[in-house]
Design an enzyme around this catalytic site. Structure first.
Site, PDB file in Angstrom:
ATOM      1  N   CYS A  66      37.574  53.301  22.982  1.00  0.00           N
ATOM      2  CA  CYS A  66      38.326  54.427  22.411  1.00  0.00           C
ATOM      3  C   CYS A  66      39.665  53.996  21.840  1.00  0.00           C
ATOM      4  CB  CYS A  66      38.511  55.539  23.436  1.00  0.00           C
ATOM      5  SG  CYS A  66      39.708  55.169  24.743  1.00  0.00           S
ATOM      6  N   HIS A 103      54.530  61.184  31.133  1.00  0.00           N
ATOM      7  CA  HIS A 103      53.218  61.417  30.525  1.00  0.00           C
ATOM      8  C   HIS A 103      52.544  60.064  30.314  1.00  0.00           C
ATOM      9  CE1 HIS A 103      50.154  63.015  27.783  1.00  0.00           C
ATOM     10  NE2 HIS A 103      50.416  61.971  27.023  1.00  0.00           N
ATOM     11  N   HIS A 106      45.447  61.078  29.143  1.00  0.00           N
ATOM     12  CA  HIS A 106      44.566  62.172  29.542  1.00  0.00           C
ATOM     13  C   HIS A 106      43.370  61.603  30.297  1.00  0.00           C
ATOM     14  CE1 HIS A 106      46.855  64.155  26.317  1.00  0.00           C
ATOM     15  NE2 HIS A 106      46.647  65.250  27.005  1.00  0.00           N
ATOM     16  N   ASP A 110      33.941  61.572  30.740  1.00  0.00           N
ATOM     17  CA  ASP A 110      32.889  60.785  30.077  1.00  0.00           C
ATOM     18  C   ASP A 110      33.014  59.302  30.401  1.00  0.00           C
ATOM     19  OD1 ASP A 110      35.143  60.146  28.675  1.00  0.00           O
ATOM     20  OD2 ASP A 110      34.419  60.826  26.734  1.00  0.00           O
ATOM     21  N   ARG A 119      37.163  58.972  32.800  1.00  0.00           N
ATOM     22  CA  ARG A 119      37.836  58.028  31.901  1.00  0.00           C
ATOM     23  C   ARG A 119      39.307  58.406  31.810  1.00  0.00           C
ATOM     24  NH1 ARG A 119      38.629  58.245  26.076  1.00  0.00           N
ATOM     25  NH2 ARG A 119      37.239  60.042  26.033  1.00  0.00           N
ATOM     26  N   CYS A 121      42.337  57.763  30.108  1.00  0.00           N
ATOM     27  CA  CYS A 121      42.656  57.194  28.804  1.00  0.00           C
ATOM     28  C   CYS A 121      44.177  57.160  28.692  1.00  0.00           C
ATOM     29  CB  CYS A 121      42.021  58.100  27.751  1.00  0.00           C
ATOM     30  SG  CYS A 121      42.301  57.589  26.073  1.00  0.00           S
TER      31      CYS A 121
END
Ligand SMILES: [Zn+2]
Length: 133
Positions: A66, A103, A106, A110, A119, A121
């Site tokens: 990704c 932050h 996310h 999946d 996941r 990410c």
């Protein structure tokens, strides 16, 4: 419960690079395939770039394709917190550092089904990698 780390905006701006500040304090996202940690498979621990808390380890990293470093779980229970996020017209789960609320990225459902199916990410710029000795 641990005390949260609170710093003023000015302090964060002084401590962080512009890109680190944008991602971690303003909930930004780095461009995919831009980060340092995306392809590295060195063994070690990823720390929060803001407060130094240990968040993820290389053992739980996988190649999701990704464009961001992806982990199937955080380092320990309570190292990150998850918040419901409806910004940008999407329903996502935001991942933040539980110590300083940085932050990080996310989490999506999946991930690798043979492990957790999750996941995480995460933006490379939010992570500080400490290789194993
Ligand atoms: Zn932190």
């Amino acid at each position: 419960m641990r005390n949260k780390l609170h710093k003023s905006d000015a302090e964060w701006r002084q401590q962080l690079t512009r890109e680190q500040y944008r991602v971690t304090r303003e909930k930004g996202t780095e461009p995919p395939f831009s980060g340092d940690h995306q392809v590295s498979d060195e063994q070690g621990i990823y720390h929060c770039v803001c407060c130094g808390a240990a968040l993820f380890e290389n053992e739980h990293k996988f190649d999701s394709g990704c464009g961001w470093p992806s982990f199937d779980r955080p380092l320990g229970k309570g190292s990150v917190e998850e918040n419901f996020d409806e910004s940008h017209g999407m329903r996502r789960t935001e991942v933040v550092c539980s110590h300083c609320d940085a932050h990080l990225g996310h989490v999506f459902p999946d991930g690798p089904p043979q492990t957790t199916g999750q996941r995480y990410c995460i933006n490379s710029v939010a992570l500080d990698f400490h290789p194993d000795e």
